[in-house]
Design a protein around this motif. Structure first.
Motif, mmCIF file in Angstrom:
data_model
loop_
_atom_site.group_PDB
_atom_site.id
_atom_site.type_symbol
_atom_site.label_atom_id
_atom_site.label_comp_id
_atom_site.label_asym_id
_atom_site.label_seq_id
_atom_site.Cartn_x
_atom_site.Cartn_y
_atom_site.Cartn_z
ATOM 1 N N ASP A 1 0.813 -1.207 0.000
ATOM 2 C CA ASP A 1 0.000 0.000 0.000
ATOM 3 C C ASP A 1 0.856 1.271 0.000
ATOM 4 O OD1 ASP A 1 0.972 -0.150 2.560
ATOM 5 O OD2 ASP A 1 -0.972 -0.031 3.553
ATOM 6 N N SER A 2 2.162 1.117 -0.241
ATOM 7 C CA SER A 2 3.053 2.276 -0.267
ATOM 8 C C SER A 2 4.285 1.980 -1.129
ATOM 9 C CB SER A 2 3.511 2.622 1.150
ATOM 10 O OG SER A 2 4.335 1.585 1.659
ATOM 11 N N ARG A 3 4.963 3.030 -1.529
ATOM 12 C CA ARG A 3 6.198 2.914 -2.295
ATOM 13 C C ARG A 3 7.255 2.166 -1.480
ATOM 14 N NH1 ARG A 3 7.523 2.696 -7.070
ATOM 15 N NH2 ARG A 3 5.871 4.185 -7.415
ATOM 16 N N GLU A 4 7.285 2.378 -0.163
ATOM 17 C CA GLU A 4 8.263 1.717 0.700
ATOM 18 C C GLU A 4 8.083 0.197 0.678
ATOM 19 O OE1 GLU A 4 7.933 5.798 1.376
ATOM 20 O OE2 GLU A 4 6.323 4.379 1.790
ATOM 21 N N ARG A 5 6.850 -0.269 0.734
ATOM 22 C CA ARG A 5 6.603 -1.718 0.685
ATOM 23 C C ARG A 5 6.978 -2.301 -0.673
ATOM 24 N NH1 ARG A 5 1.427 -3.431 4.340
ATOM 25 N NH2 ARG A 5 2.188 -2.458 6.245
ATOM 26 N N LEU A 6 6.726 -1.554 -1.735
ATOM 27 C CA LEU A 6 7.115 -1.992 -3.078
ATOM 28 C C LEU A 6 8.638 -2.107 -3.168
ATOM 29 C CD1 LEU A 6 6.573 -2.578 -6.090
ATOM 30 C CD2 LEU A 6 6.555 -0.101 -6.446
ATOM 31 N N ASP A 7 9.341 -1.096 -2.667
ATOM 32 C CA ASP A 7 10.800 -1.119 -2.698
ATOM 33 C C ASP A 7 11.357 -2.267 -1.861
ATOM 34 O OD1 ASP A 7 10.728 1.088 -4.349
ATOM 35 O OD2 ASP A 7 11.164 2.533 -2.746
ATOM 36 N N VAL B 1 12.834 -8.857 -7.435
ATOM 37 C CA VAL B 1 11.806 -8.756 -8.469
ATOM 38 C C VAL B 1 11.865 -7.354 -9.062
ATOM 39 C CG1 VAL B 1 9.325 -8.879 -8.928
ATOM 40 C CG2 VAL B 1 10.347 -10.401 -7.251
ATOM 41 N N ASN B 2 12.026 -7.262 -10.363
ATOM 42 C CA ASN B 2 12.112 -5.981 -11.039
ATOM 43 C C ASN B 2 10.708 -5.501 -11.385
ATOM 44 O OD1 ASN B 2 12.723 -3.749 -12.512
ATOM 45 N ND2 ASN B 2 13.932 -4.805 -14.069
ATOM 46 N N LEU B 3 10.252 -4.459 -10.704
ATOM 47 C CA LEU B 3 8.897 -3.967 -10.902
ATOM 48 C C LEU B 3 8.910 -2.575 -11.530
ATOM 49 C CD1 LEU B 3 7.378 -5.229 -7.537
ATOM 50 C CD2 LEU B 3 7.145 -6.256 -9.793
ATOM 51 N N VAL B 4 9.662 -2.418 -12.599
ATOM 52 C CA VAL B 4 9.760 -1.142 -13.297
ATOM 53 C C VAL B 4 8.403 -0.696 -13.817
ATOM 54 C CG1 VAL B 4 10.809 0.042 -15.269
ATOM 55 C CG2 VAL B 4 12.162 -1.533 -13.895
ATOM 56 N N ALA B 5 7.518 -1.634 -14.119
ATOM 57 C CA ALA B 5 6.202 -1.311 -14.690
ATOM 58 C C ALA B 5 5.372 -0.416 -13.775
ATOM 59 C CB ALA B 5 5.434 -2.591 -14.985
ATOM 60 N N VAL B 6 5.747 -0.306 -12.497
ATOM 61 C CA VAL B 6 4.964 0.508 -11.556
ATOM 62 C C VAL B 6 5.787 1.651 -10.978
ATOM 63 C CG1 VAL B 6 3.295 -1.266 -10.955
ATOM 64 C CG2 VAL B 6 5.451 -1.144 -9.717
ATOM 65 N N GLU B 7 6.754 2.105 -11.729
ATOM 66 C CA GLU B 7 7.647 3.155 -11.262
ATOM 67 C C GLU B 7 6.894 4.405 -10.802
ATOM 68 O OE1 GLU B 7 10.984 5.620 -13.507
ATOM 69 O OE2 GLU B 7 11.417 3.471 -13.386
ATOM 70 N N ASN B 8 5.882 4.828 -11.525
ATOM 71 C CA ASN B 8 5.118 6.045 -11.192
ATOM 72 C C ASN B 8 3.725 5.719 -10.677
ATOM 73 O OD1 ASN B 8 7.196 7.827 -12.062
ATOM 74 N ND2 ASN B 8 6.631 7.339 -14.175
ATOM 75 N N HIS B 9 3.595 4.638 -9.930
ATOM 76 C CA HIS B 9 2.281 4.188 -9.469
ATOM 77 C C HIS B 9 1.672 5.145 -8.443
ATOM 78 C CE1 HIS B 9 -0.855 1.247 -8.938
ATOM 79 N NE2 HIS B 9 -0.751 1.431 -7.635
ATOM 80 N N ASP B 10 0.352 5.377 -8.546
ATOM 81 C CA ASP B 10 -0.387 6.245 -7.630
ATOM 82 C C ASP B 10 -0.985 5.397 -6.502
ATOM 83 O OD1 ASP B 10 -2.018 8.039 -6.327
ATOM 84 O OD2 ASP B 10 -3.326 8.427 -8.046
ATOM 85 N N PHE B 11 -0.303 5.339 -5.357
ATOM 86 C CA PHE B 11 -0.757 4.526 -4.228
ATOM 87 C C PHE B 11 -1.968 5.120 -3.517
ATOM 88 C CE2 PHE B 11 3.390 2.636 -4.827
ATOM 89 C CZ PHE B 11 3.140 1.298 -4.570
ATOM 90 N N GLU B 12 -2.305 6.370 -3.783
ATOM 91 C CA GLU B 12 -3.521 6.961 -3.213
ATOM 92 C C GLU B 12 -4.762 6.294 -3.819
ATOM 93 O OE1 GLU B 12 -3.928 9.626 -0.983
ATOM 94 O OE2 GLU B 12 -1.780 9.472 -0.573
ATOM 95 N N ARG B 13 -4.698 5.980 -5.106
ATOM 96 C CA ARG B 13 -5.832 5.433 -5.839
ATOM 97 C C ARG B 13 -5.858 3.910 -5.861
ATOM 98 N NH1 ARG B 13 -5.150 5.398 -11.105
ATOM 99 N NH2 ARG B 13 -6.746 4.159 -12.021
ATOM 100 N N GLU B 14 -4.698 3.295 -6.052
ATOM 101 C CA GLU B 14 -4.609 1.839 -6.169
ATOM 102 C C GLU B 14 -3.445 1.309 -5.342
ATOM 103 O OE1 GLU B 14 -5.883 0.611 -10.654
ATOM 104 O OE2 GLU B 14 -3.966 1.652 -10.460
ATOM 105 N N HIS B 15 -3.663 0.191 -4.713
ATOM 106 C CA HIS B 15 -2.586 -0.528 -4.036
ATOM 107 C C HIS B 15 -2.151 -1.672 -4.947
ATOM 108 C CE1 HIS B 15 -4.166 1.027 0.093
ATOM 109 N NE2 HIS B 15 -3.672 1.971 -0.660
ATOM 110 N N LEU B 16 -1.077 -2.345 -4.571
ATOM 111 C CA LEU B 16 -0.559 -3.437 -5.390
ATOM 112 C C LEU B 16 -0.672 -4.762 -4.653
ATOM 113 C CD1 LEU B 16 2.664 -1.695 -6.744
ATOM 114 C CD2 LEU B 16 0.479 -1.981 -7.917
#
Length: 163
Positions: free
Chosen positions: A57-63, A71-86
């Motif tokens: 639910d945050s950039r920190e958890r993704l990192d 795991v290389n998750l370049v596809a979500v580099e500019n992801h908007d965590f306010e609107r969608e979580h991963l």
């Protein structure tokens, strides 16, 4: 006559509220019409030996996931965590290539985000790599309207988590 007219209005109002509340509790799109979940990417090598879910639910958890699993998750580099979580859905270790995870559908029912995925297996005559694989799919899920999520489907036993 006034009593019955009032009573019919009350009954009609209760029925309308019931229908509206059922729609609010069970839905398959966000309030702006977007899907509740969408598949961003999939990989044949995610490094999970067993089926599992990783909620971010945050950039920190993704990192942290990227660092821990490689795991290389370049596809979500500019992801908007306010609107969608991963949500990373891992199928676990498989004996060869040709396996994959794909999003089928999503729905919110009474505060539960129910996601259906399918784990694809290679066809019997399909040429595949002879190496252990660990397929997964990365999903973007709505950030609103649910407190618990379940993931299940053909080839994938149900897993769930509370947030």
């Amino acid at each position: 006559m006034g009593f019955w007219k009032h009573r019919c209005s009350v009954v009609a109002g209760v029925l309308l509220l019931s229908v509206l509340s059922a729609c609010a509790m069970n839905r398959d799109t966000t309030s702006d019409g977007a899907p509740l979940a969408r598949q961003i990417t999939a990989s044949g090598q995610c490094g999970f030996t067993a089926p599992g879910l990783v909620y971010m639910d945050s950039r920190e958890r993704l990192d942290a996931l990227s660092e821990a699993r490689g795991v290389n998750l370049v596809a979500v580099e500019n992801h908007d965590f306010e609107r969608e979580h991963l949500l990373l859905v891992a199928a676990g270790r498989k004996p060869s290539g040709g396996y994959g995870v794909a999003l089928e559908e999503s729905r919110i029912r009474e505060g539960v985000l129910a996601i259906t995925v399918q784990v694809r297996s290679p066809a019997p005559d399909q040429a595949v790599t002879m190496a252990l694989t660990s397929p997964c799919a990365l999903l973007a899920v709505t950030a609103e309207g649910w407190s618990r999520a379940t993931v299940s489907g053909p080839g994938f036993d149900e897993l769930s988590f509370q947030r």
